[in-house]
Design an enzyme around this catalytic site. Structure first.
Site, PDB file in Angstrom:
ATOM      1  CE1 TYR A 163      16.180 -11.137 -42.100  1.00 15.35           C
ATOM      2  CE2 TYR A 163      14.633 -12.847 -42.722  1.00 15.35           C
ATOM      3  CZ  TYR A 163      15.256 -11.643 -42.990  1.00 15.35           C
ATOM      4  OH  TYR A 163      14.953 -10.947 -44.133  1.00 15.35           O
ATOM      5  CE  LYS A 209      28.011  -9.944 -52.997  1.00 15.47           C
ATOM      6  NZ  LYS A 209      27.951  -9.537 -54.424  1.00 15.47           N
ATOM      7  CG  ASP A 241      25.490  -9.424 -56.785  1.00 18.03           C
ATOM      8  OD1 ASP A 241      25.611 -10.658 -56.854  1.00 18.03           O
ATOM      9  OD2 ASP A 241      26.465  -8.650 -56.721  1.00 18.03           O
ATOM     10  CG  ASP A 265      12.202 -12.034 -46.280  1.00 16.37           C
ATOM     11  OD1 ASP A 265      11.130 -11.999 -46.903  1.00 16.37           O
ATOM     12  OD2 ASP A 265      12.362 -11.439 -45.194  1.00 16.37           O
ATOM     13  CG  ASP A 269       8.781 -10.419 -50.555  1.00 16.89           C
ATOM     14  OD1 ASP A 269       8.140 -11.484 -50.503  1.00 16.89           O
ATOM     15  OD2 ASP A 269       8.869  -9.632 -49.602  1.00 16.89           O
TER      16      ASP A 269
END
Length: 373
Positions: A163, A209, A241, A265, A269
């Site tokens: 970001y 990852k 994942d 993020d 959620d």
């Protein structure tokens, strides 16, 4: 029970501004859409706490997001930053909406205000608690026996990663860069380990990852090096994942989860839906100065002023403010207990409505929680 001296430091080692014992100054950024509606309920509950516990909460409003763009052309005016830096904590509603949507790479967007305030105030640690209230077990799409007793703290790095990395669009090609420095990883892992020490298992899952991304390989290396300073904390790794699958399959295995900005993020959620609604998910953003507290959901502009949205996430964010900025643990717990009591008695907003329960609006839910503090 958290036991930090409130006149010097808050939980997790965050510095706290010296203030009079009973007086706390809060910057209030209502923002856009439903932001003003839900912030009003959080203020109502904080005032109930103040009235019953002898504290005075003083509020100073300022602009951010789309409202700030309309008034000043800037999603984060310097005057807003001045107000926030001069207060003991910041309460934020929500920002954004279709009115300000743009795909212009050089366009001004409300979200720039949110990213900007995090960076400007050094708010690098985002805490998102995911706790299942017994009264809402049937609101989730996940089986009750899977989610009963879930109590997860997701610790998201907030001022680095993709970001904030270099980005560009050239013709029909665009790129965003995932970039981390070792010190950014170290400080967020330390926050996670310190938090784990006062939770139920002293267990931290570090999500990355590392099988694909070089930034994640650095993340894993630094995470383990840092965790070595906390021999009483167990650190384990999980690929992002796999973590996404495990949150649905077996969420009770998690206590503290620490991860990068984008992964945090997305995963937070996902985890919020274990409770049945984003309207239940509070958050705290901490650094070395005033903390910022906000719900994890968006501005839902189509519901503005309709008295139908769930203010609970914002109210619970106020509880996190009492805990992490002011070290008022009993007062924070009183808000959480009030929320639990209201839900147990069958009151529901639209997003968590169940058959046989009583539907209430935004303001009524705020009233009910305030009455039971």
């Amino acid at each position: 029970m958290l036991d930090w001296p409130f006149t010097t430091r808050g939980p997790l080692g965050a510095k706290k501004t010296e203030v009079d014992v009973a007086r706390y100054r809060i910057a209030v950024l209502p923002g856009d859409g439903i932001g003003p509606d839900i912030v009003a309920q959080a203020v109502k509950v904080l005032d109930a706490v103040g009235s019953k516990c002898g504290h005075t909460f003083e509020y100073e409003e300022a602009l951010i997001g789309g409202a700030a763009i309309d008034a000043t052309g800037d999603p984060l005016p310097e005057a807003t930053l001045e107000v926030c830096r001069d207060r003991d904590a910041v309460l934020l509603g929500a920002i954004g909406g279709p009115k300000w949507d743009t795909t212009d790479p050089g366009g001004v967007r409300p979200e720039q205000g949110l990213l900007g305030i995090r960076k400007a105030m050094g708010l690098y640690a985002n805490l998102r608690p995911v706790k299942i209230f017994d009264a809402l077990i049937d609101s989730s799409t996940v089986k009750p026996d899977v989610i009963r007793g879930v109590d997860i703290m997701i610790v998201r790095e907030l001022t680095g990663g993709i970001y904030f990395g270099k980005r560009e669009r050239v013709g029909d090609m665009a790129y965003d860069t995932e970039q981390y420095h070792a010190y950014e990883i170290e400080r967020i892992v330390r926050k996670a380990c310190e938090l784990a020490r006062v939770r139920k298992t002293s267990n931290v899952c570090s999500v990355d990852k590392a099988n694909v991304l070089e930034a994640s390989r650095l993340w894993r290396e630094v995470a383990h090096r840092t965790a070595a300073d906390y021999p009483d904390v167990e650190l384990w790794d999980l690929l992002v994942d796999n973590c996404a699958m495990q949150l649905v399959k077996n969420p009770r295995q998690f206590d503290v989860v620490v991860t990068s900005n984008m992964f945090g993020d997305i995963l937070s959620d996902e985890a919020s839906m274990l409770s049945g609604s984003l309207g239940m998910l509070a958050s705290a953003s901490l650094g070395d100065g005033p903390g910022l507290y906000e719900p994890s959901h968006g501005s839902a502009p189509k519901y503005t002023g309709m008295d139908v949205v769930n203010p609970t996430a914002t109210v619970l964010s106020g509880a996190l403010m009492l805990r992490y900025s002011f070290a008022l643990e009993a007062e924070a717990a009183s808000i959480e207990g009030a929320v639990e009591s209201v839900l147990a008695d069958g009151y529901r907003t639209k997003d968590i409505m169940q058959e046989g329960k009583e539907l209430v609006g935004t303001a009524r839910m705020g009233d009910l929680i305030a009455e039971r503090v």
